[in-house]
Scaffold this active site. Structure first.
Site, PDB file in Angstrom:
ATOM      1  N   ASP A 182     -47.041   8.879  -9.615  1.00  0.00           N
ATOM      2  CA  ASP A 182     -46.395  10.043  -9.718  1.00  0.00           C
ATOM      3  C   ASP A 182     -47.159  11.245  -9.314  1.00  0.00           C
ATOM      4  O   ASP A 182     -47.004  12.100  -9.440  1.00  0.00           O
ATOM      5  CB  ASP A 182     -45.031  10.070  -9.915  1.00  0.00           C
ATOM      6  CG  ASP A 182     -43.921  11.136  -9.265  1.00  0.00           C
ATOM      7  OD1 ASP A 182     -44.563  11.207  -8.337  1.00  0.00           O
ATOM      8  OD2 ASP A 182     -42.714  11.345 -10.103  1.00  0.00           O
ATOM      9  N   ASN A 242     -41.269  12.632   1.129  1.00  0.00           N
ATOM     10  CA  ASN A 242     -40.871  14.058   1.074  1.00  0.00           C
ATOM     11  C   ASN A 242     -41.734  14.860   1.685  1.00  0.00           C
ATOM     12  O   ASN A 242     -41.968  15.661   1.505  1.00  0.00           O
ATOM     13  CB  ASN A 242     -40.371  14.398  -0.244  1.00  0.00           C
ATOM     14  CG  ASN A 242     -40.993  13.977  -1.189  1.00  0.00           C
ATOM     15  OD1 ASN A 242     -42.008  13.109  -1.123  1.00  0.00           O
ATOM     16  ND2 ASN A 242     -41.344  15.113  -1.720  1.00  0.00           N
TER      17      ASN A 242
END
Length: 423
Positions: A312, A96
């Site tokens: 993450d 992304n």
């Protein structure tokens, strides 16, 4: 130049090794591991390793890069430096970015930047492994050229975002069944999540913040598990955050479904009670779980129901994160902090063994990516780290290698620091 590490604690979950030994490294290869090594090449650099840990490099399943598109948050260079400082020799990058990594050219761009000999901006260690997008511009509406992307060298395929269209998910799983690449899915129903900013429950009521129900995760997870059961394509479920999700994963594995799953290190470290500080760096997606969720996740990692701990890593600028909790973007730093904080929380307290932690941060993440895990054995490449769990340092802008500083532990002193990394 040859290196000899003397009387270092050697950890390797691949061989289930936990011993004190001497280790000889030469030309990027482990030459010998023995109780004592007396014969060594001339000009060998000797390092006294008492009290330090030598172990395989860590592997991160998914993290975010600011580059391309948001270089003010993080560049590939700073991301690599942060990962190396945290002991990671492989980091898988979510697609992304802007533009998204949804075209073969964007995947090749990231891979080629690391192949240039040597690239002036990106360290050769760690390896940055791109995830290729499942859908165009990671919008969950139209599938990408999946087969072309699978052939580019991408580590696997996944948006890193929820895909609400289950028919689209089904078609992609059918199409990708023969490819043999990891497929990454996030179980999250955005309609059920609504405008919530933390896990629904007593703490959300107490803190006056809108809640996200656990079923925003579990309802979608149940639906996706049904798709996997029907089609049979192996899938990795990312960002598992609830006790009920652990039960669903456990049952699915018991029934033989070809799945793996991970939670993030922050969901193991903290729970909803920490949000009483309203620290915007605790706004995560999925949100921190309840104490019961946290307990279930910790047990599931130790038992292997959840295969791996992911980082993450999500960098944001000071201006983006220095806002009210409910207005802050989701995410926090992690690459430089995960190992020392997890070690102090679980290993130093004897809740986990060192091998259990390293299994969840190195061996199993590599297996989830369908890769051979790094290991310590004579004749093997030296993909490893030297870690001092007692070395204390302060988390601040001077010590962090990341361009960002959006972490709950900013300004605090913690124990555990990387001494050296080999790739």
């Amino acid at each position: 130049m040859p290196e000899l590490l003397q009387q270092v604690r050697v950890l390797d979950p691949v061989t289930q090794t936990d011993r004190i030994a001497d280790v000889l490294i030469e030309a990027g290869t482990i030459q010998a591991i023995a109780d004592q090594i007396r014969d060594r090449p001339p000009n060998t650099t000797v390092h006294a390793g008492q009290g330090q840990i030598l172990a395989p490099g860590l592997v991160d399943l998914y993290s975010h890069s600011g580059e391309p598109g948001f270089e003010q948050r993080e560049t590939l260079a700073s991301l690599a430096q942060a990962a190396a400082a945290g002991g990671f020799t492989r980091v898988a990058i979510l697609p992304n970015t802007v533009p998204a990594m949804d075209h073969p050219a964007s995947i090749r761009w990231l891979i080629d930047r690391q192949k240039e000999p040597p690239h002036p901006l990106i360290s050769p260690c760690p390896r940055l492994l791109p995830w290729a997008a499942l859908t165009v511009d990671v919008q969950g509406q139209q599938m990408t050229e999946l087969m072309e992307l699978a052939l580019t060298g991408a580590v696997g395929l996944g948006d890193g975002k929820p895909i609400a269209n289950l028919l689209l998910v089904r078609r992609m799983l059918e199409y990708l069944r023969p490819v043999g690449k990891p497929i990454l899915l996030w179980a999250c129903d955005r309609e059920l999540a609504g405008n919530g900013v933390m896990r629904e429950g007593q703490d959300a009521i107490l803190f006056g913040l809108p809640g996200i129900p656990a079923i925003a995760e579990t309802a979608m997870l149940a639906a996706l598990l049904e798709c996997v059961a029907e089609i049979g394509t192996p899938v990795h479920f990312m960002r598992i955050s609830t006790a009920r999700s652990v039960e669903l994963i456990r049952a699915a594995k018991a029934n033989g479904l070809p799945i793996t799953a991970s939670t993030t290190w922050m969901h193991l470290m903290l729970n909803t009670t920490s949000i009483q500080s309203y620290n915007p760096n605790l706004r995560l997606h999925p949100p921190l779980g309840t104490p019961a969720d946290q307990t279930a996740l910790i047990q599931a990692v130790q038992e292997g129901v959840l295969d791996a701990i992911a980082i993450d890593h999500s960098p944001y600028t000071y201006e983006e994160k220095t806002v009210a909790f409910a207005e802050a973007p989701n995410g926090a730093l992690g690459l430089e902090l995960a190992l020392p904080l997890l070690w102090q929380t679980f290993v130093a307290t004897q809740q986990w063994t060192p091998l259990e932690l390293w299994t969840a941060l190195s061996l199993r993440p590599a297996q989830c990516l369908h890769q051979s895990p790094p290991t310590l054995a004579p004749g093997k490449p030296a993909e490893m780290v030297l870690f001092d769990p007692h070395l204390r340092w302060t988390v601040d802008s001077r010590s962090l290698q990341s361009l960002a500083n959006n972490t709950f532990w900013f300004g605090q002193e913690i124990a555990g620091r990387m001494i050296k990394i080999w790739c």
